[in-house]
Design an enzyme around this catalytic site. Structure first.
Site, PDB file in Angstrom:
ATOM      1  N   ASN A   3      29.460 -52.372 -91.211  1.00 59.49           N
ATOM      2  CA  ASN A   3      28.431 -52.128 -90.198  1.00 59.49           C
ATOM      3  C   ASN A   3      28.230 -50.624 -90.067  1.00 59.49           C
ATOM      4  O   ASN A   3      29.042 -49.940 -89.440  1.00 59.49           O
ATOM      5  CB  ASN A   3      28.891 -52.753 -88.869  1.00 59.49           C
ATOM      6  CG  ASN A   3      27.930 -52.476 -87.737  1.00 59.49           C
ATOM      7  OD1 ASN A   3      26.835 -51.948 -87.949  1.00 59.49           O
ATOM      8  ND2 ASN A   3      28.334 -52.817 -86.522  1.00 59.49           N
ATOM      9  N   TRP A   4      27.153 -50.142 -90.665  1.00 61.46           N
ATOM     10  CA  TRP A   4      26.920 -48.690 -90.666  1.00 61.46           C
ATOM     11  C   TRP A   4      26.379 -48.187 -89.334  1.00 61.46           C
ATOM     12  O   TRP A   4      26.223 -46.978 -89.156  1.00 61.46           O
ATOM     13  CB  TRP A   4      25.924 -48.328 -91.773  1.00 61.46           C
ATOM     14  CG  TRP A   4      26.463 -48.392 -93.157  1.00 61.46           C
ATOM     15  CD1 TRP A   4      27.734 -48.735 -93.550  1.00 61.46           C
ATOM     16  CD2 TRP A   4      25.747 -48.094 -94.364  1.00 61.46           C
ATOM     17  NE1 TRP A   4      27.841 -48.669 -94.911  1.00 61.46           N
ATOM     18  CE2 TRP A   4      26.638 -48.278 -95.437  1.00 61.46           C
ATOM     19  CE3 TRP A   4      24.447 -47.691 -94.637  1.00 61.46           C
ATOM     20  CZ2 TRP A   4      26.261 -48.078 -96.766  1.00 61.46           C
ATOM     21  CZ3 TRP A   4      24.064 -47.483 -95.956  1.00 61.46           C
ATOM     22  CH2 TRP A   4      24.966 -47.671 -97.011  1.00 61.46           C
ATOM     23  N   LYS A   5      26.028 -49.087 -88.448  1.00 59.17           N
ATOM     24  CA  LYS A   5      25.453 -48.681 -87.158  1.00 59.17           C
ATOM     25  C   LYS A   5      24.302 -47.688 -87.394  1.00 59.17           C
ATOM     26  O   LYS A   5      23.544 -47.868 -88.324  1.00 59.17           O
ATOM     27  CB  LYS A   5      26.558 -48.127 -86.250  1.00 59.17           C
ATOM     28  CG  LYS A   5      27.732 -49.112 -86.172  1.00 59.17           C
ATOM     29  CD  LYS A   5      28.717 -48.810 -85.108  1.00 59.17           C
ATOM     30  CE  LYS A   5      29.801 -49.898 -85.128  1.00 59.17           C
ATOM     31  NZ  LYS A   5      30.759 -49.775 -84.060  1.00 59.17           N
ATOM     32  N   HIS A  37      26.003 -58.091 -81.510  1.00 63.67           N
ATOM     33  CA  HIS A  37      27.025 -57.039 -81.551  1.00 63.67           C
ATOM     34  C   HIS A  37      27.201 -56.465 -80.143  1.00 63.67           C
ATOM     35  O   HIS A  37      26.233 -56.321 -79.395  1.00 63.67           O
ATOM     36  CB  HIS A  37      26.631 -55.940 -82.541  1.00 63.67           C
ATOM     37  CG  HIS A  37      27.745 -54.974 -82.770  1.00 63.67           C
ATOM     38  ND1 HIS A  37      28.030 -53.957 -81.896  1.00 63.67           N
ATOM     39  CD2 HIS A  37      28.678 -54.910 -83.742  1.00 63.67           C
ATOM     40  CE1 HIS A  37      29.092 -53.295 -82.333  1.00 63.67           C
ATOM     41  NE2 HIS A  37      29.505 -53.852 -83.459  1.00 63.67           N
ATOM     42  N   GLU A  39      27.504 -53.598 -79.044  1.00 58.75           N
ATOM     43  CA  GLU A  39      26.670 -52.432 -78.714  1.00 58.75           C
ATOM     44  C   GLU A  39      25.245 -52.857 -78.368  1.00 58.75           C
ATOM     45  O   GLU A  39      24.577 -52.201 -77.572  1.00 58.75           O
ATOM     46  CB  GLU A  39      26.713 -51.422 -79.875  1.00 58.75           C
ATOM     47  CG  GLU A  39      28.071 -50.703 -79.894  1.00 58.75           C
ATOM     48  CD  GLU A  39      28.555 -50.255 -81.247  1.00 58.75           C
ATOM     49  OE1 GLU A  39      27.762 -50.218 -82.206  1.00 58.75           O
ATOM     50  OE2 GLU A  39      29.768 -49.952 -81.358  1.00 58.75           O
ATOM     51  N   GLU A  49      35.391 -59.234 -82.072  1.00 62.27           N
ATOM     52  CA  GLU A  49      35.506 -57.784 -81.953  1.00 62.27           C
ATOM     53  C   GLU A  49      35.836 -57.417 -80.511  1.00 62.27           C
ATOM     54  O   GLU A  49      34.933 -57.263 -79.681  1.00 62.27           O
ATOM     55  CB  GLU A  49      34.189 -57.116 -82.357  1.00 62.27           C
ATOM     56  CG  GLU A  49      33.750 -57.454 -83.767  1.00 62.27           C
ATOM     57  CD  GLU A  49      32.792 -56.398 -84.314  1.00 62.27           C
ATOM     58  OE1 GLU A  49      33.187 -55.709 -85.257  1.00 62.27           O
ATOM     59  OE2 GLU A  49      31.691 -56.255 -83.771  1.00 62.27           O
ATOM     60  N   GLY A  75      35.667 -48.640 -82.422  1.00 63.78           N
ATOM     61  CA  GLY A  75      35.438 -47.196 -82.509  1.00 63.78           C
ATOM     62  C   GLY A  75      36.439 -46.377 -81.713  1.00 63.78           C
ATOM     63  O   GLY A  75      36.244 -45.183 -81.505  1.00 63.78           O
ATOM     64  N   SER A 128      38.211 -51.064 -85.192  1.00 60.01           N
ATOM     65  CA  SER A 128      39.101 -50.081 -85.812  1.00 60.01           C
ATOM     66  C   SER A 128      39.903 -50.664 -86.971  1.00 60.01           C
ATOM     67  O   SER A 128      41.074 -50.292 -87.169  1.00 60.01           O
ATOM     68  CB  SER A 128      40.021 -49.442 -84.761  1.00 60.01           C
ATOM     69  OG  SER A 128      39.236 -48.796 -83.768  1.00 60.01           O
ATOM     70  N   GLY A 153      33.305 -50.926 -88.927  1.00 66.73           N
ATOM     71  CA  GLY A 153      32.349 -49.900 -88.547  1.00 66.73           C
ATOM     72  C   GLY A 153      32.699 -48.586 -89.214  1.00 66.73           C
ATOM     73  O   GLY A 153      32.422 -48.360 -90.394  1.00 66.73           O
ATOM     74  N   GLY A 154      33.382 -47.708 -88.467  1.00 64.11           N
ATOM     75  CA  GLY A 154      33.665 -46.346 -88.923  1.00 64.11           C
ATOM     76  C   GLY A 154      34.213 -46.259 -90.347  1.00 64.11           C
ATOM     77  O   GLY A 154      33.740 -45.449 -91.154  1.00 64.11           O
TER      78      GLY A 154
HETATM   79  P1  PGA Z   1      34.787 -49.903 -85.778  1.00 60.83           P
HETATM   80  O1  PGA Z   1      33.487 -50.808 -85.464  1.00 60.83           O
HETATM   81  O2  PGA Z   1      35.375 -50.433 -87.072  1.00 60.83           O
HETATM   82  O3  PGA Z   1      34.252 -48.505 -85.920  1.00 60.83           O
HETATM   83  O4  PGA Z   1      35.716 -50.071 -84.644  1.00 60.83           O
HETATM   84  C1  PGA Z   1      33.468 -52.195 -85.698  1.00 60.83           C
HETATM   85  C2  PGA Z   1      32.152 -52.781 -85.273  1.00 60.83           C
HETATM   86  O5  PGA Z   1      31.604 -52.346 -84.242  1.00 60.83           O
HETATM   87  O6  PGA Z   1      31.598 -53.667 -85.940  1.00 60.83           O
END
Ligand code: PGA
Length: 250
Positions: free
Chosen positions: A13-15, A98, A100, A166, A172, A212, A233-234
């Protein structure tokens, strides 16, 4: 493969990261470096990058998906993206709900369900994201929250689908659920799925962990019986660390 025959699935997930040139460069080194892996892999770039990413991934086993979908096929919905547009851009997957999106855009559980239904209608596989906040966990409400979120996301019986658990406090933050905590939630979700969609579908649907996930913790998380891969994500922004996570999945 899990004993129930579930193929691992790992999403990146590149956001809201990357520009087109970086994305194309990433895809080139990612596809070359990945080689043969057991897992199914998909990248989730932001919408303007989708055609470039889908083009760069063409001919490789890596799929791509959108980060959101509007329930309707078209219409006056400024800033939204429809299922047919995602398909046209080369997607086979889409994230639904998601945290976010839920937090930044006030997406309700019902709306997430409508999005999952729209995905299925247009031939996209929804990756339904659910998870509790820190306050909810501390108040012992994790299972209640997961039950509500998953029940409403599946109310229209979209199928097939995958689920990403999640925990919001782990996204994050560098803080990861321990393998035991994650397995407790995943085991609960597997049982819940059996109630919602039946034993056979529950055994076949993949439940990913997100929050994470990184090369240093992926193997012990993946060793849990109900963890079928990751939504990253990250750590997915760097092809090498993303590949290292994928390699932990069989
Ligand atoms: P993260 O994000 O790996 O940076 O914690 C995961 C996600 O939001 O899908």
């Amino acid at each position: 493969m899990s004993p129930d025959g579930r193929r691992p699935l790992v999403g990146g997930n590149w956001k809201m990261h990357m520009l087109r040139g970086e994305a194309e460069e990433y895809c080139r080194s990612f596809v070359t470096g990945l080689g043969d892996v057991a897992a199914e892999v998909a990248l989730f770039p932001s919408h303007p990058l989708l055609p470039a990413v889908a083009g760069a991934l063409a001919g490789s086993p890596v799929g791509c998906g959108g980060q959101d979908i509007h329930p309707e096929e078209k219409g006056a919905h400024t800033g939204d993206v429809s299922g047919p547009q995602l398909v046209d851009a080369g997607c086979s997957w889409v994230l639904c709900g998601h945290s976010e999106r839920r937090q930044d855009h006030g997406e309700s559980d019902e709306l997430v369900g409508q999005k999952a239904d729209a995905a299925i209608r247009h031939g996209l596989a929804p990756l339904i994201c659910i998870g509790e906040t820190l306050e909810e966990r501390q108040a012992n409400r994790t299972f209640e929250v997961l039950e509500r979120q998953l029940g409403r996301a599946l109310a229209g019986r979209p199928d097939p689908f995958a689920v990403a658990y999640e925990p919001i406090w782990a996204i994050g933050t560098g803080e990861t659920a321990t393998p035991e905590m994650a397995q407790e939630a995943h085991g609960f979700l597997r049982e819940l799925l059996a109630d919602l969609v039946g034993d056979e579908a529950a055994a076949a649907r993949r439940i990913l962990y997100g929050g994470s996930a990184k090369p240093g913790n992926a193997a012990e998380l993946f060793a849990q019986p109900d963890i079928d891969g990751f939504l990253v994500g990250g750590a997915s922004l760097d092809p090498e660390s993303f590949i290292a996570i994928i390699r932990c999945c069989g």
